[in-house]
Design a protein around this motif. Structure first.
Motif, PDB file in Angstrom:
ATOM      1  N   GLY A 106       1.055  -1.759   0.085  1.00 55.51           N
ATOM      2  CA  GLY A 106      -0.196  -0.062   0.386  1.00 55.51           C
ATOM      3  C   GLY A 106       0.696   1.754   0.165  1.00 55.51           C
ATOM      4  O   GLY A 106       0.313   2.226  -0.924  1.00 55.51           O
ATOM      5  N   PHE A 107       1.872   1.326   0.668  1.00 55.83           N
ATOM      6  CA  PHE A 107       2.838   2.122   1.005  1.00 55.83           C
ATOM      7  C   PHE A 107       3.855   2.745   0.079  1.00 55.83           C
ATOM      8  O   PHE A 107       3.665   3.390  -0.505  1.00 55.83           O
ATOM      9  N   ASP A 108       4.946   0.957  -0.502  1.00 57.97           N
ATOM     10  CA  ASP A 108       5.006   1.305  -1.810  1.00 57.97           C
ATOM     11  C   ASP A 108       5.998   2.262  -2.187  1.00 57.97           C
ATOM     12  O   ASP A 108       6.700   3.023  -2.555  1.00 57.97           O
ATOM     13  N   ARG A 109       6.663   2.371  -0.864  1.00 57.19           N
ATOM     14  CA  ARG A 109       8.227   3.748  -0.001  1.00 57.19           C
ATOM     15  C   ARG A 109       9.235   2.891  -0.838  1.00 57.19           C
ATOM     16  O   ARG A 109       9.433   1.594  -0.697  1.00 57.19           O
ATOM     17  N   PRO A 110      10.220   3.001  -2.200  1.00 54.63           N
ATOM     18  CA  PRO A 110      11.340   2.674  -1.849  1.00 54.63           C
ATOM     19  C   PRO A 110      12.235   3.333  -0.923  1.00 54.63           C
ATOM     20  O   PRO A 110      11.993   3.491  -0.404  1.00 54.63           O
ATOM     21  N   ARG A 111      13.128   1.368  -0.812  1.00 55.85           N
ATOM     22  CA  ARG A 111      14.187   1.837  -0.413  1.00 55.85           C
ATOM     23  C   ARG A 111      15.068   2.586  -0.374  1.00 55.85           C
ATOM     24  O   ARG A 111      15.139   3.876  -1.550  1.00 55.85           O
ATOM     25  N   PRO A 112      16.109   3.282   0.772  1.00 58.69           N
ATOM     26  CA  PRO A 112      16.686   4.415   0.488  1.00 58.69           C
ATOM     27  C   PRO A 112      18.107   4.241  -0.612  1.00 58.69           C
ATOM     28  O   PRO A 112      18.476   2.675  -0.474  1.00 58.69           O
ATOM     29  N   ASP A 113      18.167   4.904  -0.578  1.00 60.29           N
ATOM     30  CA  ASP A 113      19.195   4.803  -1.856  1.00 60.29           C
ATOM     31  C   ASP A 113      20.507   6.491  -1.455  1.00 60.29           C
ATOM     32  O   ASP A 113      21.261   6.360  -3.201  1.00 60.29           O
TER      33      ASP A 113
ATOM     34  N   SER B  71      11.438  -6.470  -0.792  1.00 63.50           N
ATOM     35  CA  SER B  71      10.242  -5.875  -1.363  1.00 63.50           C
ATOM     36  C   SER B  71      10.825  -4.506  -1.036  1.00 63.50           C
ATOM     37  O   SER B  71      11.773  -3.888  -0.403  1.00 63.50           O
ATOM     38  N   SER B  72       9.332  -3.530  -0.765  1.00 61.52           N
ATOM     39  CA  SER B  72       9.589  -2.084  -0.506  1.00 61.52           C
ATOM     40  C   SER B  72      10.155  -1.713   1.421  1.00 61.52           C
ATOM     41  O   SER B  72       9.665  -3.179   1.337  1.00 61.52           O
ATOM     42  N   SER B  73       9.989  -0.929   1.510  1.00 62.89           N
ATOM     43  CA  SER B  73      10.767  -0.016   2.509  1.00 62.89           C
ATOM     44  C   SER B  73       9.500   0.186   4.385  1.00 62.89           C
ATOM     45  O   SER B  73      10.291  -0.364   4.931  1.00 62.89           O
ATOM     46  N   PHE B  74       8.341   0.303   2.930  1.00 62.19           N
ATOM     47  CA  PHE B  74       7.405   1.011   4.682  1.00 62.19           C
ATOM     48  C   PHE B  74       6.754   0.361   5.220  1.00 62.19           C
ATOM     49  O   PHE B  74       5.098   0.180   3.879  1.00 62.19           O
ATOM     50  N   PRO B  75       6.368  -0.134   6.223  1.00 61.53           N
ATOM     51  CA  PRO B  75       6.672  -0.709   7.100  1.00 61.53           C
ATOM     52  C   PRO B  75       7.783  -1.606   7.030  1.00 61.53           C
ATOM     53  O   PRO B  75       7.841  -2.608   6.534  1.00 61.53           O
ATOM     54  N   SER B  76       9.037  -1.948   8.025  1.00 65.38           N
ATOM     55  CA  SER B  76      10.296  -2.480   8.054  1.00 65.38           C
ATOM     56  C   SER B  76       9.775  -3.973   8.711  1.00 65.38           C
ATOM     57  O   SER B  76       8.742  -3.758   9.811  1.00 65.38           O
ATOM     58  N   GLY B  77       9.839  -5.054   7.746  1.00 63.69           N
ATOM     59  CA  GLY B  77       9.356  -5.864   8.224  1.00 63.69           C
ATOM     60  C   GLY B  77      10.025  -7.551   9.346  1.00 63.69           C
ATOM     61  O   GLY B  77       9.565  -7.097  10.077  1.00 63.69           O
ATOM     62  N   HIS B  78      11.210  -6.419   9.489  1.00 63.86           N
ATOM     63  CA  HIS B  78      12.337  -6.989  10.239  1.00 63.86           C
ATOM     64  C   HIS B  78      11.954  -6.912  10.969  1.00 63.86           C
ATOM     65  O   HIS B  78      11.785  -7.578  12.997  1.00 63.86           O
ATOM     66  N   ALA B  79      11.613  -5.319  11.086  1.00 68.24           N
ATOM     67  CA  ALA B  79      11.429  -4.478  12.725  1.00 68.24           C
ATOM     68  C   ALA B  79       9.965  -4.780  13.230  1.00 68.24           C
ATOM     69  O   ALA B  79      10.178  -5.368  13.915  1.00 68.24           O
ATOM     70  N   MET B  80       9.011  -4.717  12.291  1.00 68.43           N
ATOM     71  CA  MET B  80       7.576  -5.061  12.576  1.00 68.43           C
ATOM     72  C   MET B  80       7.748  -6.985  14.133  1.00 68.43           C
ATOM     73  O   MET B  80       7.446  -6.943  14.724  1.00 68.43           O
ATOM     74  N   LEU B  81       8.087  -6.980  12.877  1.00 72.44           N
ATOM     75  CA  LEU B  81       7.870  -9.175  12.745  1.00 72.44           C
ATOM     76  C   LEU B  81       8.853  -9.504  13.889  1.00 72.44           C
ATOM     77  O   LEU B  81       8.376 -10.102  15.015  1.00 72.44           O
ATOM     78  N   SER B  82      10.091  -8.921  13.974  1.00 80.70           N
ATOM     79  CA  SER B  82      11.112  -9.362  15.869  1.00 80.70           C
ATOM     80  C   SER B  82      10.065  -8.809  16.877  1.00 80.70           C
ATOM     81  O   SER B  82      10.444  -9.470  17.820  1.00 80.70           O
TER      82      SER B  82
END
Length: 215
Positions: free
Chosen positions: A115-122, A132-143
Motif C-alpha cells: 500500500g505505501f510502496d516506499r522505495p528503499r534508501p538510495d 520488497s518495498s521499505s515501509f514499514p520495516s518487516g524485520h522490525a515489525m515481525l521481530s
C-alpha cells in the motif's frame, strides 16, 4: 508450565502497547521526516563515502548475522519450536496466540508494504540484499511481534519478578537491535524501523488481548 497470565497488569500493559503503538505509527505516517532519515543514514557512513559504513569491518559482518534473527526463516523456526512445545504441554490458548500473532503480522506487513510502496534508501549502499518495498520495516515489525510474544509467554511461566523482567528485557533488546541493524546496513530509513516497532508492538498487544477476551 507456560501459560498466558491472567494478571490485570498484563492486560493493561497489552492495552497500552496497542494504543501507544498505533499512535506512534499514525504520527510516523502523517509526518515522516525525510531530512532526519537522510541525516541518520549518512551519519552511519564514512564521510564522503556512502558505500563504507562507520566502524570496524567486523561490525558490519556481525550486524548481518543479527539482522537474520528478524528474518522470516528464523522467526518461523522459533515459532514452530515453541508451538510444538505448547501443543505437547496442552497449552491451547498460548499456542493459538502464536498462530495468530506472527502469521497475521506477516500478512499485515505485506499489505502495508504494497500500500505505501516506499522505495528503499538510495543514499547509501545496501550491505544485504533486499527485494520488497521499505515501509514499514518487516524485520522490525515481525521481530517485535515474535520476540515480544515469546517473551511474554516465557515471562508468564516465571514466578520471581526479576526473572520476568530479564526475559522481557531480552525480548525488547533483541527487537531494538534487529531494527537498528536494518538502518546500519542501509536497507531501511529510520522511520521505516520506527513504524515497524510501533505496529509490531501494537499487533502483539492486540493478539494478546484477543486471546484473553476469549478466555
Amino acid at each position: 508450565m507456560v501459560r498466558i497470565p491472567v494478571m490485570n497488569s498484563a492486560n493493561r500493559a497489552a492495552l497500552a502497547a496497542c494504543i501507544l503503538g498505533l499512535l506512534g505509527f499514525a504520527l510516523l505516517v502523517a509526518g515522516r521526516g525525510h531530512r532526519l532519515d537522510e541525516a541518520v543514514l549518512m551519519a552511519l557512513r564514512q564521510p564522503g563515502d556512502p558505500k563504507q559504513p562507520i566502524g570496524p569491518a567486523w561490525l558490519a559482518l556481525t550486524l548481518r548475522d543479527v539482522t537474520a534473527l528478524g528474518g522470516i526463516p528464523v522467526l518461523a523456526l522459533l515459532t514452530a519450536i515453541a508451538l510444538g512445545f505448547l501443543l505437547v504441554a496442552r497449552q491451547g490458548r498460548a499456542a493459538a496466540l502464536l498462530l495468530l500473532a506472527l502469521p497475521g503480522g506477516l500478512v499485515l506487513n505485506t499489505l502495508l508494504k504494497r500500500g505505501f510502496d516506499r522505495p528503499r534508501p538510495d543514499l547509501v549502499a545496501h550491505l544485504v540484499q533486499v527485494e520488497s518495498s521499505s515501509f514499514p520495516s518487516g524485520h522490525a515489525m515481525l521481530s517485535a511481534i515474535g520476540y515480544l510474544t515469546l517473551g511474554a509467554l516465557l515471562a508468564g511461566a516465571a514466578a520471581p519478578r526479576r526473572q520476568r523482567g530479564y526475559i522481557l528485557g531480552v525480548a525488547v533488546a533483541l527487537t531494538l537491535l534487529i531494527g537498528a541493524s536494518r538502518v546500519y546496513l542501509g536497507v531501511h530509513w529510520p522511520s521505516d524501523v520506527l513504524a515497524g516497532w510501533c505496529l509490531g508492538t501494537a499487533w502483539a498487544g492486540s493478539c494478546w488481548l484477543a486471546l484473553r477476551r476469549r478466555g
